[in-house]
Design a protein around this motif. Structure first.
Motif, PDB file in Angstrom:
ATOM      1  N   UNK A   1       0.810  -1.214   0.000  1.00 40.62           N
ATOM      2  CA  UNK A   1       0.000   0.000   0.000  1.00 40.62           C
ATOM      3  C   UNK A   1       0.846   1.268   0.000  1.00 40.62           C
ATOM      4  N   UNK A   2       2.119   1.141  -0.334  1.00 42.42           N
ATOM      5  CA  UNK A   2       2.979   2.300  -0.528  1.00 42.42           C
ATOM      6  C   UNK A   2       3.540   2.867   0.749  1.00 42.42           C
ATOM      7  N   UNK A   3       4.212   3.950   0.650  1.00 39.87           N
ATOM      8  CA  UNK A   3       4.320   4.838  -0.510  1.00 39.87           C
ATOM      9  C   UNK A   3       5.354   4.404  -1.539  1.00 39.87           C
ATOM     10  N   UNK A   4       6.135   3.336  -1.243  1.00 40.31           N
ATOM     11  CA  UNK A   4       7.173   2.904  -2.176  1.00 40.31           C
ATOM     12  C   UNK A   4       6.835   1.550  -2.787  1.00 40.31           C
ATOM     13  N   UNK A   5       7.188   1.412  -4.058  1.00 40.38           N
ATOM     14  CA  UNK A   5       6.932   0.183  -4.799  1.00 40.38           C
ATOM     15  C   UNK A   5       8.136  -0.141  -5.669  1.00 40.38           C
ATOM     16  N   UNK A   6       8.284  -1.404  -6.015  1.00 41.26           N
ATOM     17  CA  UNK A   6       9.282  -1.826  -6.990  1.00 41.26           C
ATOM     18  C   UNK A   6       8.565  -2.202  -8.272  1.00 41.26           C
ATOM     19  N   UNK A   7       9.171  -1.881  -9.410  1.00 45.32           N
ATOM     20  CA  UNK A   7       8.523  -2.117 -10.704  1.00 45.32           C
ATOM     21  C   UNK A   7       9.604  -2.398 -11.742  1.00 45.32           C
ATOM     22  N   UNK A   8       9.390  -3.424 -12.554  1.00 46.14           N
ATOM     23  CA  UNK A   8      10.294  -3.716 -13.658  1.00 46.14           C
ATOM     24  C   UNK A   8       9.508  -3.593 -14.949  1.00 46.14           C
ATOM     25  N   UNK A   9       9.944  -2.688 -15.815  1.00 50.31           N
ATOM     26  CA  UNK A   9       9.277  -2.460 -17.092  1.00 50.31           C
ATOM     27  C   UNK A   9       9.563  -3.611 -18.038  1.00 50.31           C
ATOM     28  N   UNK A  10       8.768  -3.715 -19.080  1.00 50.99           N
ATOM     29  CA  UNK A  10       8.931  -4.775 -20.067  1.00 50.99           C
ATOM     30  C   UNK A  10      10.297  -4.732 -20.752  1.00 50.99           C
ATOM     31  N   UNK A  11      10.918  -3.556 -20.813  1.00 46.64           N
ATOM     32  CA  UNK A  11      12.246  -3.454 -21.441  1.00 46.64           C
ATOM     33  C   UNK A  11      13.375  -3.797 -20.464  1.00 46.64           C
ATOM     34  N   UNK A  12      13.030  -4.178 -19.218  1.00 49.24           N
ATOM     35  CA  UNK A  12      14.022  -4.575 -18.230  1.00 49.24           C
ATOM     36  C   UNK A  12      14.458  -3.473 -17.282  1.00 49.24           C
TER      37      UNK A  12
END
Length: 131
Positions: A73-84
């Motif tokens: 629920x945040x405020x920080x998240x990790x995310x990996x885009x499709x391009x890596x």
């Protein structure tokens, strides 16, 4: 005690001042002088053709698709885009992003300096699940 401190400081200062004496390679008229501010060059390559490291490209702004690598629920998240590309996302609205979910997120640069984990720090202004 005070004389010892003054004497030590004077000796250090004298050593620093004399360390550059006797060399002429740092003067513009001496042979072998090269200014330290000259950019490195690659023979035969134009500046636009010089290879860059993967980290040199600026992070993408706008809509990006990928997977949530650190949810909650945040405020920080990790995310990996499709391009890596790995992102450390910040959003103070308390969005609930499930880890492993495929999402489309809208990213903007941020002036906030907060550690949200590894990756490019970006502000996430919107998120939509991909179905």
């Amino acid at each position: 005690m005070r004389r010892l401190i003054v004497a030590t400081a004077a000796a250090l200062l004298a050593g620093l001042l004399s360390s550059g004496c006797g060399t002429t390679a740092d003067t513009p008229n001496s042979p072998g002088f090269s200014p330290s501010f000259a950019p490195p060059t690659t023979p035969g390559a134009e500046p636009s053709e010089i290879p860059r490291e993967p980290g040199d490209k600026p992070p993408v702004t706008g809509w990006v698709t990928g997977s949530v690598t650190r949810g909650g629920q945040g405020p920080c998240y990790g995310f990996t885009a499709d391009d890596g590309t790995k992102y450390a996302l910040y959003n103070a609205d308390g969005l609930d992003l499930p880890q492993g979910a495929r999402m489309k997120v809208q990213l903007e640069t941020t002036l906030i300096r907060i550690y949200c984990g590894p990756g490019h720090l970006m502000a996430m202004t919107a998120a939509e699940p991909i179905k």
